[in-house]
Design an enzyme around this catalytic site. Structure first.
Site, PDB file in Angstrom:
ATOM      1  NE  ARG A 135      31.432  20.404 -38.282  1.00 25.89           N
ATOM      2  CZ  ARG A 135      32.652  20.013 -37.929  1.00 25.89           C
ATOM      3  NH1 ARG A 135      33.596  20.911 -37.675  1.00 25.89           N
ATOM      4  NH2 ARG A 135      32.959  18.728 -37.844  1.00 25.89           N
ATOM      5  CG  ASN A 143      32.989  20.391 -34.225  1.00 28.19           C
ATOM      6  OD1 ASN A 143      33.826  19.537 -33.993  1.00 28.19           O
ATOM      7  ND2 ASN A 143      31.732  20.069 -34.523  1.00 28.19           N
ATOM      8  N   GLY A 190      36.049   6.950 -35.080  1.00 27.95           N
ATOM      9  CA  GLY A 190      35.107   6.478 -36.104  1.00 27.95           C
ATOM     10  C   GLY A 190      35.315   5.018 -36.487  1.00 27.95           C
ATOM     11  CD  GLN A 199      23.967   3.588 -33.655  1.00 29.45           C
ATOM     12  OE1 GLN A 199      22.743   3.551 -33.578  1.00 29.45           O
ATOM     13  NE2 GLN A 199      24.688   4.437 -32.925  1.00 29.45           N
ATOM     14  CE1 TYR A 237      25.377  14.330 -36.037  1.00 32.57           C
ATOM     15  CE2 TYR A 237      24.510  13.306 -34.058  1.00 32.57           C
ATOM     16  CZ  TYR A 237      25.493  14.038 -34.696  1.00 32.57           C
ATOM     17  OH  TYR A 237      26.586  14.471 -33.995  1.00 32.57           O
ATOM     18  CD1 TRP A 247      26.375  11.331 -37.930  1.00 34.38           C
ATOM     19  CD2 TRP A 247      28.384  10.584 -37.312  1.00 34.38           C
ATOM     20  NE1 TRP A 247      27.252  11.589 -38.961  1.00 34.38           N
ATOM     21  CE2 TRP A 247      28.490  11.128 -38.601  1.00 34.38           C
ATOM     22  CE3 TRP A 247      29.537  10.066 -36.704  1.00 34.38           C
ATOM     23  CZ2 TRP A 247      29.700  11.155 -39.300  1.00 34.38           C
ATOM     24  CZ3 TRP A 247      30.733  10.105 -37.403  1.00 34.38           C
ATOM     25  CH2 TRP A 247      30.807  10.645 -38.684  1.00 34.38           C
TER      26      TRP A 247
HETATM   27  N1  NAP Z   1      29.829  17.300 -32.852  1.00 37.08           N
HETATM   28  C1  NAP Z   1      30.243  16.752 -33.967  1.00 37.08           C
HETATM   29  O1  NAP Z   1      30.632  17.423 -34.920  1.00 37.08           O
HETATM   30  C2  NAP Z   1      30.214  15.253 -34.067  1.00 37.08           C
HETATM   31  C3  NAP Z   1      30.802  14.602 -35.180  1.00 37.08           C
HETATM   32  C4  NAP Z   1      30.769  13.211 -35.208  1.00 37.08           C
HETATM   33  C5  NAP Z   1      30.180  12.500 -34.164  1.00 37.08           C
HETATM   34  N2  NAP Z   1      29.593  13.162 -33.113  1.00 37.08           N
HETATM   35  C6  NAP Z   1      28.973  12.438 -31.980  1.00 37.08           C
HETATM   36  O2  NAP Z   1      29.846  11.428 -31.540  1.00 37.08           O
HETATM   37  C7  NAP Z   1      29.180  10.180 -31.581  1.00 37.08           C
HETATM   38  C8  NAP Z   1      30.170   9.084 -31.832  1.00 37.08           C
HETATM   39  O3  NAP Z   1      30.828   9.262 -33.085  1.00 37.08           O
HETATM   40  P1  NAP Z   1      31.300   7.984 -33.899  1.00 37.08           P
HETATM   41  O4  NAP Z   1      30.142   7.183 -34.320  1.00 37.08           O
HETATM   42  O5  NAP Z   1      32.256   8.420 -34.947  1.00 37.08           O
HETATM   43  O6  NAP Z   1      32.076   7.183 -32.710  1.00 37.08           O
HETATM   44  P2  NAP Z   1      33.180   6.080 -32.618  1.00 37.08           P
HETATM   45  O7  NAP Z   1      32.818   5.303 -31.399  1.00 37.08           O
HETATM   46  O8  NAP Z   1      34.532   6.683 -32.711  1.00 37.08           O
HETATM   47  O9  NAP Z   1      32.986   5.169 -33.921  1.00 37.08           O
HETATM   48  C9  NAP Z   1      31.886   4.341 -34.108  1.00 37.08           C
HETATM   49  C10 NAP Z   1      32.129   3.473 -35.304  1.00 37.08           C
HETATM   50  O10 NAP Z   1      33.131   2.506 -34.993  1.00 37.08           O
HETATM   51  C11 NAP Z   1      32.623   1.205 -35.251  1.00 37.08           C
HETATM   52  N3  NAP Z   1      33.140   0.293 -34.230  1.00 37.08           N
HETATM   53  C12 NAP Z   1      33.172   0.471 -32.896  1.00 37.08           C
HETATM   54  N4  NAP Z   1      33.708  -0.599 -32.282  1.00 37.08           N
HETATM   55  C13 NAP Z   1      34.016  -1.478 -33.247  1.00 37.08           C
HETATM   56  C14 NAP Z   1      34.619  -2.765 -33.251  1.00 37.08           C
HETATM   57  N5  NAP Z   1      35.027  -3.352 -32.116  1.00 37.08           N
HETATM   58  N6  NAP Z   1      34.795  -3.389 -34.429  1.00 37.08           N
HETATM   59  C15 NAP Z   1      34.404  -2.789 -35.585  1.00 37.08           C
HETATM   60  N7  NAP Z   1      33.819  -1.566 -35.646  1.00 37.08           N
HETATM   61  C16 NAP Z   1      33.630  -0.911 -34.491  1.00 37.08           C
HETATM   62  C17 NAP Z   1      31.125   1.328 -35.136  1.00 37.08           C
HETATM   63  O11 NAP Z   1      30.506   0.294 -35.870  1.00 37.08           O
HETATM   64  P3  NAP Z   1      29.361  -0.627 -35.162  1.00 37.08           P
HETATM   65  O12 NAP Z   1      28.141   0.232 -35.058  1.00 37.08           O
HETATM   66  O13 NAP Z   1      29.222  -1.769 -36.117  1.00 37.08           O
HETATM   67  O14 NAP Z   1      29.885  -1.049 -33.833  1.00 37.08           O
HETATM   68  C18 NAP Z   1      30.887   2.702 -35.726  1.00 37.08           C
HETATM   69  O15 NAP Z   1      30.835   2.636 -37.145  1.00 37.08           O
HETATM   70  C19 NAP Z   1      28.106  10.365 -32.654  1.00 37.08           C
HETATM   71  O16 NAP Z   1      27.036   9.452 -32.538  1.00 37.08           O
HETATM   72  C20 NAP Z   1      27.663  11.768 -32.366  1.00 37.08           C
HETATM   73  O17 NAP Z   1      26.760  11.802 -31.282  1.00 37.08           O
HETATM   74  C21 NAP Z   1      29.619  14.518 -33.052  1.00 37.08           C
END
Ligand code: NAP
Length: 293
Positions: A127, A157, A212, A259, A49, A18
């Site tokens: 969705r 979803n 997130g 990332q 994305y 994402w």
């Molecule tokens: N199906 C859907 O509708 C849907 C919707 C949303 C997402 N998704 C999928 O789910 C995946 C994961 O979603 P997500 O990115 O929201 O996952 P997440 O793992 O809940 O959140 C990731 C975010 O948290 C930050 N983060 C993680 N560890 C951290 C730390 N120790 N300190 C500070 N910041 C930290 C990351 O920043 P850094 O990169 O700086 O670590 C990034 O911005 C997406 O890539 C996608 O494939 C699907």
């Protein structure tokens, strides 16, 4: 573990794209290799994305994450073979959801083109489209599998009744269900999503497993419990949060979103941590704000 009822082997944690669209080629390549090295062979992306991240482009970046991933795969075809490649379609950002037969058949063609591959291992409806009959959605999905463009199919979803309705028209089982699920978003435990996954032996792909970033970045009662668990196992709060969502009856696969290469590697440790039932209930109770009845 296996992807739903298929014989496709997957690691216990997945990597999500994402937040991937803005990387240059070198960074994108390194992140994919880091994820694969950490045992995350399932790579989850979507055609949407990147959308809104590139205002100067006519399409505002629709497809950019797939394009970047496709460039990485084209430069190193061996990576494609190591990977269980999952994408999604059905959000057009204007309507905003379209799962009509014509839209989906074109969407998968465009995804394959951007990803520079002949097939995806998993195609998911992003969705639910309230305006298209499930029989028509199923016709598109059945055809994707029959033609070899997708090895398996899933949804994201969807409510349980929506999944049941779709499943009733499909020639094959849904192999994945992708809800938002984390220590801070526990609705799938209560709305039947995890139970339905067990019923049809589907893998639950948990999106935003760290809410997130709220889990590592903010404090609260749930985070306090995760910190206590983390201390017991000598892991970070985030790793404890990933281990938590793996602790249920259904097969749950967290899709991590970081990332940051070091955080990707660290997230892989969650595959080895099995929390006790008491620890799981401690997190559930902290989320609910009361003890189990
Ligand atoms: N199906 C859907 O509708 C849907 C919707 C949303 C997402 N998704 C999928 O789910 C995946 C994961 O979603 P997500 O990115 O929201 O996952 P997440 O793992 O809940 O959140 C990731 C975010 O948290 C930050 N983060 C993680 N560890 C951290 C730390 N120790 N300190 C500070 N910041 C930290 C990351 O920043 P850094 O990169 O700086 O670590 C990034 O911005 C997406 O890539 C996608 O494939 C699907």
């Amino acid at each position: 573990m296996k992807l739903g009822q298929t014989d496709i082997s997957i690691g216990k944690i997945a990597f999500g794209c994402w937040r991937f669209a803005g990387h240059d080629f070198g960074a994108a390549d390194m992140l994919i290799r880091t994820a694969l090295d950490a045992g995350m062979n399932l790579i989850d992306t979507a055609d949407i994305y990147g959308f809104s991240e590139f205002p100067h482009l006519d399409d505002q970046g629709f497809g950019q994450a797939e394009i970047r991933l496709g460039e990485v795969l084209a430069a190193a075809p061996s990576l494609r073979k190591q990977m269980v490649l999952a994408t999604k379609g059905g959000i057009d950002a204007i309507r905003p959801y379209d799962s009509s037969y014509a839209y989906l058949m074109r969407a998968i063609e465009m995804s394959l083109e951007r990803l520079q591959t002949d097939y995806v291992d998993l195609y998911q409806i992003h969705r639910p489209d309230l305006t298209t009959p499930m029989a028509e959605v199923a016709r598109a999905l059945n055809e994707m599998v029959a033609s070899g463009k997708a090895r398996a199919i899933g949804v994201s979803n969807f409510t349980v009744p929506q999944m049941r309705a779709l499943q009733s028209y499909l020639d094959m089982p849904l192999v994945t269900i992708q809800p938002e699920f984390s220590a801070l978003e526990q609705a799938p435990l209560e709305n039947g999503t995890l139970d339905y996954a067990e019923e049809i032996d589907a893998t639950v792909m948990a999106w935003s497993p760290l809410a997130g970033g709220k889990i590592p970045l903010e404090d609260g009662p749930v985070q306090d419990v995760l910190d206590r668990i983390a201390k017991t196992y000598g892991i970070s709060r985030s790793t404890a949060a990933l281990a938590f969502i793996r602790g249920f009856g259904a097969n749950v696969l967290p899709i991590i979103g970081t990332q940051n290469p070091a955080r990707i590697t660290e997230s892989g440790y969650a595959a080895q941590v099995n929390l006790t039932g008491r620890e799981i209930y401690d997190v559930v109770e902290a989320y609910r704000g009361e003890s189990m009845p």
